[in-house]
Write a protein that holds these residues in place. Structure first.
Motif, PDB file in Angstrom:
ATOM      1  N   GLU A 156      45.934  28.867  38.232  1.00  0.00           N
ATOM      2  CA  GLU A 156      46.469  30.232  38.213  1.00  0.00           C
ATOM      3  C   GLU A 156      45.906  30.973  37.020  1.00  0.00           C
ATOM      4  OE1 GLU A 156      50.658  30.736  38.829  1.00  0.00           O
ATOM      5  OE2 GLU A 156      50.561  32.870  38.302  1.00  0.00           O
ATOM      6  N   LEU A 157      45.329  32.137  37.306  1.00  0.00           N
ATOM      7  CA  LEU A 157      44.738  32.945  36.243  1.00  0.00           C
ATOM      8  C   LEU A 157      45.747  33.970  35.751  1.00  0.00           C
ATOM      9  CD1 LEU A 157      41.337  33.555  38.045  1.00  0.00           C
ATOM     10  CD2 LEU A 157      41.868  31.773  36.366  1.00  0.00           C
ATOM     11  N   LYS A 158      45.565  34.395  34.525  1.00  0.00           N
ATOM     12  CA  LYS A 158      46.429  35.451  33.988  1.00  0.00           C
ATOM     13  C   LYS A 158      46.165  36.750  34.755  1.00  0.00           C
ATOM     14  CE  LYS A 158      46.401  33.457  29.379  1.00  0.00           C
ATOM     15  NZ  LYS A 158      45.688  33.461  28.083  1.00  0.00           N
ATOM     16  N   PRO A 159      47.186  37.591  34.877  1.00  0.00           N
ATOM     17  CA  PRO A 159      47.027  38.841  35.631  1.00  0.00           C
ATOM     18  C   PRO A 159      45.852  39.676  35.102  1.00  0.00           C
ATOM     19  CG  PRO A 159      49.314  38.562  34.877  1.00  0.00           C
ATOM     20  CD  PRO A 159      48.535  37.428  34.304  1.00  0.00           C
ATOM     21  N   GLU A 160      45.614  39.622  33.789  1.00  0.00           N
ATOM     22  CA  GLU A 160      44.551  40.464  33.217  1.00  0.00           C
ATOM     23  C   GLU A 160      43.151  39.879  33.430  1.00  0.00           C
ATOM     24  OE1 GLU A 160      47.113  39.113  31.652  1.00  0.00           O
ATOM     25  OE2 GLU A 160      46.571  38.221  29.720  1.00  0.00           O
ATOM     26  N   ALA A 161      43.065  38.721  34.095  1.00  0.00           N
ATOM     27  CA  ALA A 161      41.745  38.116  34.345  1.00  0.00           C
ATOM     28  C   ALA A 161      40.965  38.868  35.420  1.00  0.00           C
ATOM     29  CB  ALA A 161      41.909  36.647  34.733  1.00  0.00           C
ATOM     30  N   ARG A 187      36.872  37.322  42.027  1.00  0.00           N
ATOM     31  CA  ARG A 187      35.590  37.441  41.320  1.00  0.00           C
ATOM     32  C   ARG A 187      35.150  36.082  40.754  1.00  0.00           C
ATOM     33  NH1 ARG A 187      35.097  38.699  35.652  1.00  0.00           N
ATOM     34  NH2 ARG A 187      37.081  38.422  34.574  1.00  0.00           N
ATOM     35  N   PHE A 188      36.130  35.235  40.435  1.00  0.00           N
ATOM     36  CA  PHE A 188      35.781  33.900  39.959  1.00  0.00           C
ATOM     37  C   PHE A 188      35.244  33.044  41.111  1.00  0.00           C
ATOM     38  CE2 PHE A 188      38.578  35.557  36.751  1.00  0.00           C
ATOM     39  CZ  PHE A 188      38.045  35.083  35.570  1.00  0.00           C
ATOM     40  N   CYS A 189      35.831  33.223  42.291  1.00  0.00           N
ATOM     41  CA  CYS A 189      35.335  32.475  43.454  1.00  0.00           C
ATOM     42  C   CYS A 189      33.923  32.917  43.809  1.00  0.00           C
ATOM     43  CB  CYS A 189      36.278  32.658  44.642  1.00  0.00           C
ATOM     44  SG  CYS A 189      37.865  31.853  44.377  1.00  0.00           S
ATOM     45  N   GLU A 210      40.167  31.992  46.761  1.00  0.00           N
ATOM     46  CA  GLU A 210      41.392  32.432  46.101  1.00  0.00           C
ATOM     47  C   GLU A 210      42.541  32.316  47.096  1.00  0.00           C
ATOM     48  OE1 GLU A 210      39.062  34.455  47.237  1.00  0.00           O
ATOM     49  OE2 GLU A 210      39.973  36.202  48.190  1.00  0.00           O
ATOM     50  N   THR A 211      43.709  32.006  46.594  1.00  0.00           N
ATOM     51  CA  THR A 211      44.894  32.084  47.429  1.00  0.00           C
ATOM     52  C   THR A 211      45.875  32.945  46.664  1.00  0.00           C
ATOM     53  OG1 THR A 211      46.785  30.854  48.269  1.00  0.00           O
ATOM     54  CG2 THR A 211      45.429  29.722  46.659  1.00  0.00           C
ATOM     55  N   HIS A 212      46.366  33.953  47.330  1.00  0.00           N
ATOM     56  CA  HIS A 212      47.056  35.054  46.663  1.00  0.00           C
ATOM     57  C   HIS A 212      46.103  35.644  45.624  1.00  0.00           C
ATOM     58  CE1 HIS A 212      51.368  34.831  48.161  1.00  0.00           C
ATOM     59  NE2 HIS A 212      50.573  34.324  49.033  1.00  0.00           N
ATOM     60  N   GLU A 213      46.586  36.580  44.870  1.00  0.00           N
ATOM     61  CA  GLU A 213      45.729  37.315  43.950  1.00  0.00           C
ATOM     62  C   GLU A 213      45.038  36.435  42.917  1.00  0.00           C
ATOM     63  OE1 GLU A 213      45.051  41.120  43.233  1.00  0.00           O
ATOM     64  OE2 GLU A 213      45.037  40.338  45.291  1.00  0.00           O
ATOM     65  N   ASN A 214      45.845  35.569  42.288  1.00  0.00           N
ATOM     66  CA  ASN A 214      45.429  35.026  40.997  1.00  0.00           C
ATOM     67  C   ASN A 214      45.243  33.513  40.950  1.00  0.00           C
ATOM     68  OD1 ASN A 214      45.392  37.566  39.651  1.00  0.00           O
ATOM     69  ND2 ASN A 214      47.628  37.534  39.615  1.00  0.00           N
ATOM     70  N   VAL A 215      45.207  32.877  42.126  1.00  0.00           N
ATOM     71  CA  VAL A 215      45.086  31.423  42.124  1.00  0.00           C
ATOM     72  C   VAL A 215      43.772  30.998  42.782  1.00  0.00           C
ATOM     73  CG1 VAL A 215      46.143  29.235  42.821  1.00  0.00           C
ATOM     74  CG2 VAL A 215      47.599  31.182  42.225  1.00  0.00           C
ATOM     75  N   ILE A 216      43.019  30.158  42.074  1.00  0.00           N
ATOM     76  CA  ILE A 216      41.847  29.513  42.681  1.00  0.00           C
ATOM     77  C   ILE A 216      42.310  28.143  43.144  1.00  0.00           C
ATOM     78  CG2 ILE A 216      39.452  28.792  42.397  1.00  0.00           C
ATOM     79  CD1 ILE A 216      39.398  30.379  39.763  1.00  0.00           C
ATOM     80  N   ARG A 217      42.089  27.854  44.422  1.00  0.00           N
ATOM     81  CA  ARG A 217      42.480  26.539  44.931  1.00  0.00           C
ATOM     82  C   ARG A 217      41.260  25.620  44.951  1.00  0.00           C
ATOM     83  NH1 ARG A 217      45.374  26.652  50.542  1.00  0.00           N
ATOM     84  NH2 ARG A 217      43.942  28.384  50.626  1.00  0.00           N
ATOM     85  N   PHE A 218      41.422  24.432  44.376  1.00  0.00           N
ATOM     86  CA  PHE A 218      40.381  23.409  44.463  1.00  0.00           C
ATOM     87  C   PHE A 218      40.910  22.264  45.325  1.00  0.00           C
ATOM     88  CE2 PHE A 218      39.218  25.512  40.427  1.00  0.00           C
ATOM     89  CZ  PHE A 218      37.894  25.783  40.695  1.00  0.00           C
TER      90      PHE A 218
END
Ligand SMILES: *Cc1c(COP(=O)(O)O)cnc(C)c1O
Length: 400
Positions: free
Chosen positions: A343-348, A353-355, A367-375
């Motif tokens: 889970e990334l901070k909201p300000e990330a 964009r990370f995916c 991404e799943t939901h706004e701020n989570v990268i699933r591995f």
């Protein structure tokens, strides 16, 4: 043809009900996939955990091709020589006496809901058409109208009502909320042991156990949706096993075919599964000879290659490596086995964009939901591959 051309055709002629990363895959093998330009990527999504056995597993491929040459579909109007063995091997592996085969996960969820309602009327004695099923906020159980009826995600439902009644939503992770919501008309509680689509949300320790006790005490069925968490993904055969919980019904899908075909099932013991009478439920392709042969092979790979154990071991390794990354963007890392959420901070600036940056570095995650990268790589992954990935994941999580 180049990737861009495929993308143009897809966008022109296909419904835009997904927002895929722009990678056009033409080949897969094990944990790896290859795009049409020949670039290689590590698959860290595994088709939402349908590929626990890896891409195009040779043993499953062989079973599929061999069976396809013999007979594919008899329909359940007749019997075939694969389905009985699929039932038997599923029972041996899971400890549930009986099962009912379906195709998609959503269909198996619908099947479990029908069976829970029937149990409510036939066994518990709930007045006809009054049965209630308790579900959790943040749930994801599929996309049919009945299932989205109890989604708490407004976006999934906005334009798609009217909805199916008979569901009661409570907060996820709060066992007391379930107890409070139970009425004499409650037939079942249906939960994901970990909410995968909800953002890899892991409920507090002891939650499932408490819910199971509450269900038992109140004569309410516990139904676990293990479509994403089951069959080794979390380092146990079922995620409920982490708390020693044995639900009354378990719904599985996804990895039940190792990614070859849509195969799903509901598992239960005879007193529940025995309630379905001929003609009350069915599916033309559910339990086809081809699906049964593929399902048998997919289960055999999980067993023979010790995927449950590997998922536990490699999951711990993956998570410990992630925890070692110094990044200003990370809010929390959580997971069980090889179902991991960062889970990334909201300000990330959002996980998307990370995916996309990960994709540039040959790692496919979503991404799943706004701020989570699933591995969630295939459960066959090894330490060397994780080391390879971690260099890249570190670079991306440290970008500006
Ligand atoms: C994927 C999923 C479903 C739906 O399965 P489909 O095959 O897409 O219909 C249901 N429940 C959970 C927990 C899932 O992850």
């Amino acid at each position: 043809m180049k990737s861009q051309e495929y993308i143009k055709i897809e966008d022109r002629f296909g419904a835009h009900n997904y927002h895929p990363l722009d990678v056009v895959i033409s080949k897969g093998k094990g944990v790896w996939v290859y795009d049409v330009e020949g670039k290689k990527y590590l698959d860290c999504l595994s088709a939402y955990s349908a590929l626990n056995q890896g891409h195009v597993h040779p043993a499953i491929l062989k079973a599929m091709v061999d069976q396809a040459k013999k007979v594919t579909l008899t329909s359940r109007a007749f019997r075939n020589d694969q389905l009985p063995l699929f039932y038997k091997e599923l029972a041996d592996m899971t400890g549930y006496e009986m099962s009912i085969p379906m195709n998609s996960g959503a269909e198996a969820v619908e099947t479990a809901l029908k069976l829970a309602r029937k149990w409510g009327y036939a066994v518990k004695g709930i007045e006809r058409y009054k049965a209630e099923i308790i579900v959790a906020n943040g749930n994801f159980h599929g996309r049919t109208i009945s299932i989205i009826s109890f989604s708490s995600e407004q976006f999934y439902k906005n334009d798609f009502g009217p909805f199916t009644p008979g569901f009661v939503n409570v907060a996820y992770g709060d066992a007391a909320a379930i107890e409070k919501a139970i009425t004499p008309n409650t037939a079942a509680v249906m939960l994901e042991p970990i909410q995968g689509e909800g953002g890899v949300l892991i409920p507090p320790a002891g939650y499932l156990k408490q819910v199971a006790e509450i269900c038992k005490k109140n004569n309410v069925l516990l139904v676990a949706d293990e479509i994403q968490t089951g069959l080794g993904r979390t380092g146990k055969l079922f995620a409920c096993d982490h708390e020693g919980v044995r639900p009354d019904m378990v719904i599985i899908g996804k990895a039940l075919s190792g990614g070859f075909l849509p195969i799903s099932a509901v598992l239960a013991d005879q007193p529940i599964m025995g309630l379905f009478q001929p003609g009350e439920h069915g599916s033309t392709f559910g339990g086809s000879a081809l699906a049964a042969a593929v399902g048998r092979a997919a289960l055999k790979v999980i067993r023979d290659e010790h995927l449950v154990e590997n998922s536990a071991k490699m999951g711990d390794y993956f998570m410990s490596k992630l925890r070692g990354i110094q990044s200003p963007h990370i809010k929390e890392i959580r997971g069980k086995g090889l179902l991991i959420g960062v889970e990334l901070k909201p300000e990330a600036g959002g996980a998307r964009r990370f995916c996309e940056a990960l994709m540039q570095k040959q790692i496919l995650a979503k991404e799943t939901h706004e701020n989570v990268i699933r591995f969630a790589p295939p459960c066959i992954i090894d330490q060397k591959t994780i080391d390879w990935a971690m260099v890249r994941i570190t670079e991306v999580l440290q970008m500006k």
